[in-house]
Scaffold this motif. Structure first.
Motif, short mmCIF file in Angstrom:
data_model
loop_
_atom_site.label_atom_id
_atom_site.label_comp_id
_atom_site.label_asym_id
_atom_site.label_seq_id
_atom_site.Cartn_x
_atom_site.Cartn_y
_atom_site.Cartn_z
N MET A 1 3.01 8.42 23.03
CA MET A 1 2.81 7.24 21.94
C MET A 1 4.12 6.46 22.49
SD MET A 1 0.96 5.83 19.54
CE MET A 1 1.49 4.67 18.33
N LEU A 2 5.34 6.93 22.78
CA LEU A 2 6.57 6.03 22.96
C LEU A 2 6.36 5.43 24.40
CD1 LEU A 2 9.31 5.12 22.41
CD2 LEU A 2 10.11 7.55 23.35
N LEU A 3 5.58 6.23 25.32
CA LEU A 3 5.44 5.49 26.57
C LEU A 3 4.50 4.35 26.49
CD1 LEU A 3 5.62 5.55 29.51
CD2 LEU A 3 3.64 7.14 29.66
N LEU A 4 3.28 4.42 25.75
CA LEU A 4 2.61 3.33 25.59
C LEU A 4 3.10 2.09 24.85
CD1 LEU A 4 -0.37 2.23 25.51
CD2 LEU A 4 -0.67 3.44 23.29
N LEU A 5 4.04 2.34 23.91
CA LEU A 5 4.93 1.29 23.20
C LEU A 5 5.73 0.66 24.14
CD1 LEU A 5 5.58 -0.28 20.78
CD2 LEU A 5 7.34 1.64 20.31
N CYS A 6 6.16 1.39 25.16
CA CYS A 6 7.51 0.61 26.22
C CYS A 6 6.33 -0.18 27.17
CB CYS A 6 8.08 1.80 26.85
SG CYS A 6 9.31 2.90 25.88
N LEU A 7 5.35 0.38 27.60
CA LEU A 7 4.28 -0.36 28.37
C LEU A 7 4.15 -1.67 27.73
CD1 LEU A 7 2.31 2.35 29.96
CD2 LEU A 7 4.28 1.12 31.09
N THR A 8 3.63 -1.64 26.33
CA THR A 8 3.19 -3.01 25.66
C THR A 8 4.18 -3.97 25.69
OG1 THR A 8 1.80 -1.37 24.36
CG2 THR A 8 2.42 -3.67 23.50
N LEU A 9 5.48 -3.46 25.23
CA LEU A 9 6.75 -4.16 25.21
C LEU A 9 6.92 -5.00 26.70
CD1 LEU A 9 8.94 -2.31 22.81
CD2 LEU A 9 7.60 -4.45 22.26
N LEU A 10 6.79 -4.04 27.61
CA LEU A 10 7.26 -4.58 29.09
C LEU A 10 6.15 -5.74 29.40
CD1 LEU A 10 8.78 -4.43 31.54
CD2 LEU A 10 7.40 -2.48 32.35
N THR A 11 4.95 -5.39 29.30
CA THR A 11 3.82 -6.48 29.39
C THR A 11 4.18 -7.65 28.81
OG1 THR A 11 2.19 -4.48 29.93
CG2 THR A 11 1.32 -7.05 29.53
N ALA A 12 4.54 -7.74 27.48
CA ALA A 12 4.57 -9.02 26.44
C ALA A 12 5.65 -9.61 27.19
CB ALA A 12 4.67 -8.35 25.19
N ALA A 13 6.95 -9.00 27.39
CA ALA A 13 7.95 -9.48 27.98
C ALA A 13 7.82 -10.44 29.35
CB ALA A 13 9.44 -8.62 28.37
N GLN A 14 6.93 -9.71 30.51
CA GLN A 14 6.69 -10.17 31.53
C GLN A 14 5.63 -11.49 31.33
OE1 GLN A 14 5.08 -7.09 33.71
NE2 GLN A 14 6.88 -6.43 34.49
N GLY A 15 4.70 -11.42 30.35
CA GLY A 15 3.75 -12.39 30.00
C GLY A 15 4.56 -13.71 29.48
N SER A 16 5.59 -13.56 28.80
CA SER A 16 6.40 -14.64 28.16
C SER A 16 7.38 -14.93 29.16
CB SER A 16 6.87 -14.23 26.76
OG SER A 16 8.01 -13.15 26.86
N ALA A 17 7.84 -14.42 30.39
CA ALA A 17 8.71 -14.92 31.14
C ALA A 17 8.44 -16.41 31.73
CB ALA A 17 9.04 -14.05 32.37
N SER A 18 9.31 -17.33 31.57
CA SER A 18 8.92 -18.77 32.18
C SER A 18 9.31 -18.70 33.83
CB SER A 18 9.86 -19.73 31.48
OG SER A 18 9.74 -19.75 30.21
N LYS A 19 8.16 -19.57 34.50
CA LYS A 19 8.21 -19.56 35.84
C LYS A 19 8.45 -21.02 36.02
CE LYS A 19 5.42 -15.65 36.62
NZ LYS A 19 4.21 -15.02 37.23
N VAL A 20 9.13 -21.25 37.15
CA VAL A 20 9.47 -22.52 37.48
C VAL A 20 8.92 -22.80 39.15
CG1 VAL A 20 11.55 -24.25 38.37
CG2 VAL A 20 11.63 -22.77 36.59
N SER A 21 8.04 -23.77 39.20
CA SER A 21 7.30 -24.31 40.24
C SER A 21 7.83 -25.58 40.71
CB SER A 21 5.75 -24.22 40.21
OG SER A 21 5.44 -24.98 39.25
N GLY A 22 7.83 -25.71 42.09
CA GLY A 22 8.49 -27.00 42.34
C GLY A 22 8.10 -27.39 43.97
N SER A 23 8.14 -28.68 44.07
CA SER A 23 7.79 -29.07 45.38
C SER A 23 8.69 -30.52 45.83
CB SER A 23 6.47 -29.38 45.79
OG SER A 23 6.11 -30.53 44.76
N GLY A 24 8.62 -30.89 47.06
CA GLY A 24 9.37 -31.90 47.41
C GLY A 24 9.44 -32.29 48.94
#
Length: 281
Positions: A1-24
């Motif tokens: 149960m604890l492992l499942l909770l950790c995986l859920t929190l990790l997935t949520a954190a990765q999904g909310s991480a901002s990514k920067v894309s650029g060109s020039g």
């Protein structure tokens, strides 16, 4: 149960991480414009967008910033050089005007976010092309023959190539290979010359073609009528400029002599009129 909770929190954190894309722009011709743009997704928590440039010594300088509170601000040293073409907290772009050798650098867009800190993207710019062209022409007197000499030099990076486009009514008397020297700022100066035999009173032209066949091709037309130097190659020949000087000096001497003679004659005449006549006894 604890492992499942950790995986859920990790997935949520990765999904909310901002990514920067650029060109020039990665390569621009000298004197042209460079464009850079960046986007962050999601843009939650963005407080300010900053554009920077990094130098070879790893130092960093701010170019411009944008925030909801202060709007667009360009560093005083770059006003007229850098301008925003889009300014928003989630998307930004700038334009770099009149690119020179000094603008060769890496450009960074930086999103200052709370509470995540900063997210950045960088693009490195290389400047190529030709920054300056110098030409000259001269008339060479060789015995009874006139030769037309043309020279062309250009500074740029990489080393500019030089080719001649010559008129059909003139023949090549001598042509040098291109010589190249390296300058302290990393640019190169290339030089080349050609001498033509042409009909009497010839006033044609040649084209100095730089970086022929490339996107940065340039050409400079040189007219033989714009003589910068008249050189004497034969010891028994006299240049036209010398003949003009001699003729001018002779005319001036004759004029001065005539003026002096007229002045002397007037003085003598006045002297006779001023002498009193003797009384008869």
């Amino acid at each position: 149960m604890l492992l499942l909770l950790c995986l859920t929190l990790l997935t949520a954190a990765q999904g909310s991480a901002s990514k920067v894309s650029g060109s020039g722009s990665t390569e621009v011709q000298f004197g042209g414009e460079a464009h850079f743009e960046c986007t962050v997704d999601p843009a939650k928590g963005v407080r300010q967008v900053t554009w920077q440039r990094s130098f070879k010594d790893e130092s960093i300088e701010n170019l411009a910033t944008f925030s909801s509170r202060f709007g667009q601000e360009v560093n005083a040293a770059y006003q007229g050089k850098v301008e925003f073409t889009r300014a928003a907290l989630n998307s930004t772009s700038i334009r770099l005007r009149s690119v020179s050798w000094e603008d060769e650098s890496c450009y960074i867009c930086l999103f200052n976010m709370y509470p995540d800190g900063s997210k950045r993207k960088h693009t490195c710019l290389t400047v190529t092309g030709v920054s300056s062209v110098n030409t000259s022409t001269a008339l060479l007197q060789k015995e009874e023959e006139e030769l037309h000499a043309f020279s062309c030099s250009a500074t740029g990076k990489p080393a500019p190539s030089i080719h001649w486009e010559l008129p059909p009514d003139a023949a090549v008397d001598n042509q040098t290979e291109t010589t190249t020297s390296r300058n302290s700022d990393g640019t190169f100066t290339s030089s080349r010359s050609v001498t033509l035999r042409a009909p009497p009173v010839w006033s044609g032209m040649v084209d100095c073609v730089l970086n022929q066949g490339t996107s940065g091709e340039r050409r400079r037309r040189i007219r033989s009528g714009n003589l910068e130097e008249i050189t004497k190659e034969s010891s028994g020949s006299v240049s036209r400029s010398h003949l003009v000087v001699i003729a001018t000096a002779s005319c001036l001497a004759l004029c001065l002599g005539a003026v002096a003679a007229a002045a002397a004659l007037r003085c003598k005449s006045r002297s006779k009129m001023a002498t009193p006549m003797a009384e008869e006894v």
